[in-house]
Design a protein around this motif. Structure first.
Motif, PDB file in Angstrom:
ATOM      1  N   TYR A 250       6.585   7.820  24.130  1.00 13.81           N
ATOM      2  CA  TYR A 250       6.497   6.380  23.729  1.00 13.81           C
ATOM      3  C   TYR A 250       5.044   6.068  23.136  1.00 13.81           C
ATOM      4  CZ  TYR A 250      10.609   5.328  26.659  1.00 13.81           C
ATOM      5  OH  TYR A 250      11.950   4.994  26.945  1.00 13.81           O
ATOM      6  N   SER A 251       3.986   6.748  23.647  1.00  9.60           N
ATOM      7  CA  SER A 251       3.019   6.534  23.093  1.00  9.60           C
ATOM      8  C   SER A 251       2.853   6.483  21.498  1.00  9.60           C
ATOM      9  CB  SER A 251       1.680   7.489  23.380  1.00  9.60           C
ATOM     10  OG  SER A 251       1.705   7.467  24.811  1.00  9.60           O
ATOM     11  N   LEU A 252       3.449   7.410  20.582  1.00 10.88           N
ATOM     12  CA  LEU A 252       3.579   7.315  19.361  1.00 10.88           C
ATOM     13  C   LEU A 252       4.770   6.547  18.880  1.00 10.88           C
ATOM     14  CD1 LEU A 252       2.267  10.796  18.394  1.00 10.88           C
ATOM     15  CD2 LEU A 252       0.947   8.712  18.269  1.00 10.88           C
ATOM     16  N   MET A 253       5.863   6.656  19.577  1.00 14.67           N
ATOM     17  CA  MET A 253       7.188   5.911  19.067  1.00 14.67           C
ATOM     18  C   MET A 253       6.826   4.430  19.189  1.00 14.67           C
ATOM     19  SD  MET A 253      10.165   8.218  20.715  1.00 14.67           S
ATOM     20  CE  MET A 253      11.385   7.065  19.589  1.00 14.67           C
ATOM     21  N   THR A 254       6.012   3.922  20.012  1.00 18.62           N
ATOM     22  CA  THR A 254       5.820   2.132  20.182  1.00 18.62           C
ATOM     23  C   THR A 254       5.067   1.974  18.836  1.00 18.62           C
ATOM     24  OG1 THR A 254       3.883   2.782  21.764  1.00 18.62           O
ATOM     25  CG2 THR A 254       5.998   2.163  22.584  1.00 18.62           C
ATOM     26  N   VAL A 255       3.839   2.728  18.525  1.00 16.37           N
ATOM     27  CA  VAL A 255       3.192   2.409  17.317  1.00 16.37           C
ATOM     28  C   VAL A 255       4.381   2.349  16.126  1.00 16.37           C
ATOM     29  CG1 VAL A 255       1.468   3.007  15.956  1.00 16.37           C
ATOM     30  CG2 VAL A 255       1.291   3.148  18.226  1.00 16.37           C
ATOM     31  N   ALA A 256       5.031   3.299  15.989  1.00 15.69           N
ATOM     32  CA  ALA A 256       6.197   3.154  14.791  1.00 15.69           C
ATOM     33  C   ALA A 256       7.065   2.078  14.784  1.00 15.69           C
ATOM     34  CB  ALA A 256       6.752   4.546  14.892  1.00 15.69           C
ATOM     35  N   ALA A 257       7.261   1.679  16.208  1.00 19.04           N
ATOM     36  CA  ALA A 257       8.277   0.613  16.348  1.00 19.04           C
ATOM     37  C   ALA A 257       7.668  -0.802  15.980  1.00 19.04           C
ATOM     38  CB  ALA A 257       8.806   0.446  17.811  1.00 19.04           C
ATOM     39  N   VAL A 258       6.453  -0.863  16.160  1.00 18.40           N
ATOM     40  CA  VAL A 258       5.586  -1.999  15.898  1.00 18.40           C
ATOM     41  C   VAL A 258       5.527  -2.136  14.354  1.00 18.40           C
ATOM     42  CG1 VAL A 258       3.223  -3.402  16.013  1.00 18.40           C
ATOM     43  CG2 VAL A 258       4.336  -2.239  18.053  1.00 18.40           C
ATOM     44  N   ILE A 259       5.358  -1.171  13.675  1.00 15.31           N
ATOM     45  CA  ILE A 259       5.119  -0.929  12.243  1.00 15.31           C
ATOM     46  C   ILE A 259       6.342  -1.191  11.494  1.00 15.31           C
ATOM     47  CG2 ILE A 259       4.274   0.469  10.239  1.00 15.31           C
ATOM     48  CD1 ILE A 259       1.987  -0.433  12.042  1.00 15.31           C
ATOM     49  N   LEU A 260       7.344  -0.690  12.275  1.00 18.16           N
ATOM     50  CA  LEU A 260       8.651  -0.918  11.421  1.00 18.16           C
ATOM     51  C   LEU A 260       9.025  -2.119  11.549  1.00 18.16           C
ATOM     52  CD1 LEU A 260      10.654   2.272  12.706  1.00 18.16           C
ATOM     53  CD2 LEU A 260       9.967   1.916  10.313  1.00 18.16           C
ATOM     54  N   GLY A 261       8.618  -2.674  12.597  1.00 19.34           N
ATOM     55  CA  GLY A 261       8.949  -4.256  12.779  1.00 19.34           C
ATOM     56  C   GLY A 261       8.384  -5.392  12.230  1.00 19.34           C
ATOM     57  N   GLY A 262       7.216  -4.867  11.372  1.00 13.81           N
ATOM     58  CA  GLY A 262       6.290  -5.881  10.563  1.00 13.81           C
ATOM     59  C   GLY A 262       4.849  -5.866  11.310  1.00 13.81           C
ATOM     60  N   GLY A 263       4.641  -5.298  12.207  1.00 13.43           N
ATOM     61  CA  GLY A 263       3.241  -5.317  12.623  1.00 13.43           C
ATOM     62  C   GLY A 263       2.394  -4.633  11.840  1.00 13.43           C
ATOM     63  N   SER A 264       0.847  -4.700  12.295  1.00  8.81           N
ATOM     64  CA  SER A 264      -0.026  -4.259  11.485  1.00  8.81           C
ATOM     65  C   SER A 264      -1.256  -3.669  12.081  1.00  8.81           C
ATOM     66  CB  SER A 264      -0.807  -5.441  10.532  1.00  8.81           C
ATOM     67  OG  SER A 264      -1.931  -5.148   9.983  1.00  8.81           O
ATOM     68  N   PHE A 265      -1.840  -2.537  11.661  1.00 10.00           N
ATOM     69  CA  PHE A 265      -2.898  -1.961  12.415  1.00 10.00           C
ATOM     70  C   PHE A 265      -4.136  -2.733  12.377  1.00 10.00           C
ATOM     71  CE2 PHE A 265      -0.692   1.999  11.131  1.00 10.00           C
ATOM     72  CZ  PHE A 265      -0.330   2.617  12.190  1.00 10.00           C
ATOM     73  N   GLN A 266      -4.440  -3.684  11.257  1.00 13.12           N
ATOM     74  CA  GLN A 266      -5.490  -4.506  11.422  1.00 13.12           C
ATOM     75  C   GLN A 266      -5.645  -5.544  12.509  1.00 13.12           C
ATOM     76  OE1 GLN A 266      -3.625  -4.249   8.439  1.00 13.12           O
ATOM     77  NE2 GLN A 266      -5.175  -2.536   7.550  1.00 13.12           N
ATOM     78  N   GLY A 267      -4.393  -6.001  13.301  1.00 15.28           N
ATOM     79  CA  GLY A 267      -4.414  -7.089  14.276  1.00 15.28           C
ATOM     80  C   GLY A 267      -3.970  -8.271  13.569  1.00 15.28           C
ATOM     81  N   GLY A 268      -3.901  -9.424  14.314  1.00 18.71           N
ATOM     82  CA  GLY A 268      -3.722 -10.686  13.864  1.00 18.71           C
ATOM     83  C   GLY A 268      -2.336 -10.998  13.516  1.00 18.71           C
ATOM     84  N   SER A 269      -1.250 -10.219  13.938  1.00 16.84           N
ATOM     85  CA  SER A 269       0.028 -10.536  13.728  1.00 16.84           C
ATOM     86  C   SER A 269       0.666 -10.108  14.870  1.00 16.84           C
ATOM     87  CB  SER A 269       0.676  -9.975  12.209  1.00 16.84           C
ATOM     88  OG  SER A 269       0.580  -8.489  12.543  1.00 16.84           O
ATOM     89  N   ALA A 270       1.842 -10.689  15.360  1.00 19.87           N
ATOM     90  CA  ALA A 270       2.882 -10.449  16.082  1.00 19.87           C
ATOM     91  C   ALA A 270       4.324 -10.774  15.979  1.00 19.87           C
ATOM     92  CB  ALA A 270       2.476 -11.301  17.586  1.00 19.87           C
ATOM     93  N   VAL A 271       5.345  -9.874  15.917  1.00 19.00           N
ATOM     94  CA  VAL A 271       6.516 -10.031  15.545  1.00 19.00           C
ATOM     95  C   VAL A 271       7.500  -9.331  16.447  1.00 19.00           C
ATOM     96  CG1 VAL A 271       8.135  -9.713  13.251  1.00 19.00           C
ATOM     97  CG2 VAL A 271       5.624  -9.673  12.828  1.00 19.00           C
ATOM     98  N   PRO A 272       7.771 -10.278  17.586  1.00 17.17           N
ATOM     99  CA  PRO A 272       8.407  -9.661  18.513  1.00 17.17           C
ATOM    100  C   PRO A 272       9.735  -9.278  18.300  1.00 17.17           C
ATOM    101  CG  PRO A 272       7.109 -11.389  19.334  1.00 17.17           C
ATOM    102  CD  PRO A 272       6.643 -11.269  18.049  1.00 17.17           C
ATOM    103  N   TRP A 273      10.515 -10.170  17.701  1.00 17.55           N
ATOM    104  CA  TRP A 273      11.851  -9.759  17.066  1.00 17.55           C
ATOM    105  C   TRP A 273      11.983  -8.429  16.391  1.00 17.55           C
ATOM    106  CZ3 TRP A 273      14.694 -12.283  20.186  1.00 17.55           C
ATOM    107  CH2 TRP A 273      14.507 -13.674  20.576  1.00 17.55           C
ATOM    108  N   GLY A 274      11.100  -8.591  15.375  1.00 20.53           N
ATOM    109  CA  GLY A 274      10.978  -7.459  14.412  1.00 20.53           C
ATOM    110  C   GLY A 274      10.759  -6.049  15.218  1.00 20.53           C
ATOM    111  N   VAL A 275       9.792  -6.034  16.270  1.00 19.77           N
ATOM    112  CA  VAL A 275       9.516  -4.843  17.043  1.00 19.77           C
ATOM    113  C   VAL A 275      10.653  -4.552  17.641  1.00 19.77           C
ATOM    114  CG1 VAL A 275       8.110  -4.366  18.968  1.00 19.77           C
ATOM    115  CG2 VAL A 275       6.969  -5.404  17.186  1.00 19.77           C
ATOM    116  N   ALA A 276      11.625  -5.326  18.172  1.00 17.12           N
ATOM    117  CA  ALA A 276      12.692  -5.353  18.935  1.00 17.12           C
ATOM    118  C   ALA A 276      13.672  -4.451  18.291  1.00 17.12           C
ATOM    119  CB  ALA A 276      13.331  -6.573  19.614  1.00 17.12           C
TER     120      ALA A 276
END
Length: 322
Positions: A250-276
């Motif tokens: 999960y440690s790496l898969m969750t990062v991939a899920a966040v990026i796939l859902g529209g998240g960013s490594f820089q911070g400042g964004s949250a896209v819960p539906w996209g992450v789901a």
């Protein structure tokens, strides 16, 4: 409070909003394609029972991905969420059975430990990657101490949740939708969410608004810890026991899920539906590969290629929308 941070978090124009949601749309298309492939190979997948079976394994991953997104919104990355979720399954299969009150206190203590970890990262200015990686070994050690080998049994109420199946509705969709909705309200529609995204995008503006970055980071870590506990409980309800290594990926898969859902490594964004959507997409990859009879030793490589293909689609769509 939101008005104070308005300069740091300006309203997004229509095109910018499209760029922000495009990755989630790409992941959703990939998810639909995978479900279609599964249905073509096994028509029963489109039944309520079939969808429940296919989606059940994605639920704890999606919840853990929401925890990861919460920390990535403040600009941090958690490399210990996998072992943390595994530790929760161990507590669920041991102490929560023999002494429910003590087990509940331990789970609350784990959430508090996450909040303390956030405070240490902020006060000592330790990179989150290093601190959470170190914490992952702590979670692993505690789990192995409590339960050296996989086993144990979950409480009856937790096992009942794992086997619960409402009529006419795939059970796994309910926790996915509920958790995504709660996290959305927390990160996008609350003062806490404004503070967390403000810390990730413009910490200077956050301080000028009279808000403490330390408190924002601690609250973000506490929220991530609570979601990690929930993910572990759901995973334990499905497996019927405890295993500290059950969620190590999960440690790496969750990062991939966040990026796939529209998240960013820089911070400042949250896209819960996209992450789901991103989490469900990643979870479906293994189902598709199993139905296609891809050899086990090749599944990881093929899974990586599929993830890269989805990310490439995100890049192409992002360039088109510029």
């Amino acid at each position: 409070m939101s008005e104070l941070l308005a300069p740091a978090l300006p309203a997004l124009p229509t095109r910018a909003r499209m760029r922000r949601t495009a990755p989630a749309v790409v992941s959703a298309v990939a998810m639909i394609i995978m479900i279609a492939v599964c249905a073509s190979l096994q028509p029963d997948v489109l039944t309520v029972a079939g969808l429940s079976l296919v989606l059940s394994a994605t639920v704890p991953l999606v919840i853990a991905a929401q925890a990861q997104m919460t920390l990535m919104s403040v600009g941090d990355i958690d490399l210990g969420i996998g072992n943390f979720v595994g530790l929760v399954t161990v507590v669920s299969a041991t102490t929560l059975v023999s002494s429910p009150a003590t087990g509940a206190l331990i789970l609350l203590a784990l959430v508090a430990a996450y909040a303390v970890l956030g405070a240490l990262i902020h006060l000592r200015r330790v990179p989150s990657l290093i601190a959470t990686l170190g914490a992952s070994f702590v979670w692993l050690g505690l789990g192995l101490f409590a339960l050296p080998t996989p086993g144990g049994t979950t409480p009856e109420w937790l096992a009942s949740f794992g086997t619960w199946q409402p009529a006419g509705f795939p059970a796994p969709l309910l926790p996915i939708l509920v958790v995504a909705a709660v996290v959305y309200l927390l990160t996008a529609r609350s003062t806490l969410g404004v503070r967390m995204r403000g810390l990730g995008s413009n910490p200077v503006a956050l301080e000028r608004a009279g808000l403490r970055p330390l408190a924002s980071r601690v609250m973000a870590y506490a929220a991530a810890g609570a979601l990690g506990v929930l993910s572990g409980l759901v995973l334990a309800s499905q497996t019927g026991g405890g295993d500290v290594s059950s969620a190590s990926s999960y440690s790496l898969m969750t990062v991939a899920a966040v990026i796939l859902g529209g998240g960013s490594f820089q911070g400042g964004s949250a896209v819960p539906w996209g992450v789901a959507v991103g989490g469900v997409t990643l979870g479906l990859v293994s189902v598709v590969l199993s139905l296609l009879d891809v050899p086990t030793n090749m599944q990881s490589a093929v899974q990586g290629v599929i993830v890269l293909a989805v990310l490439a689609g995100r890049v192409v769509v992002g360039k088109v929308l510029r």
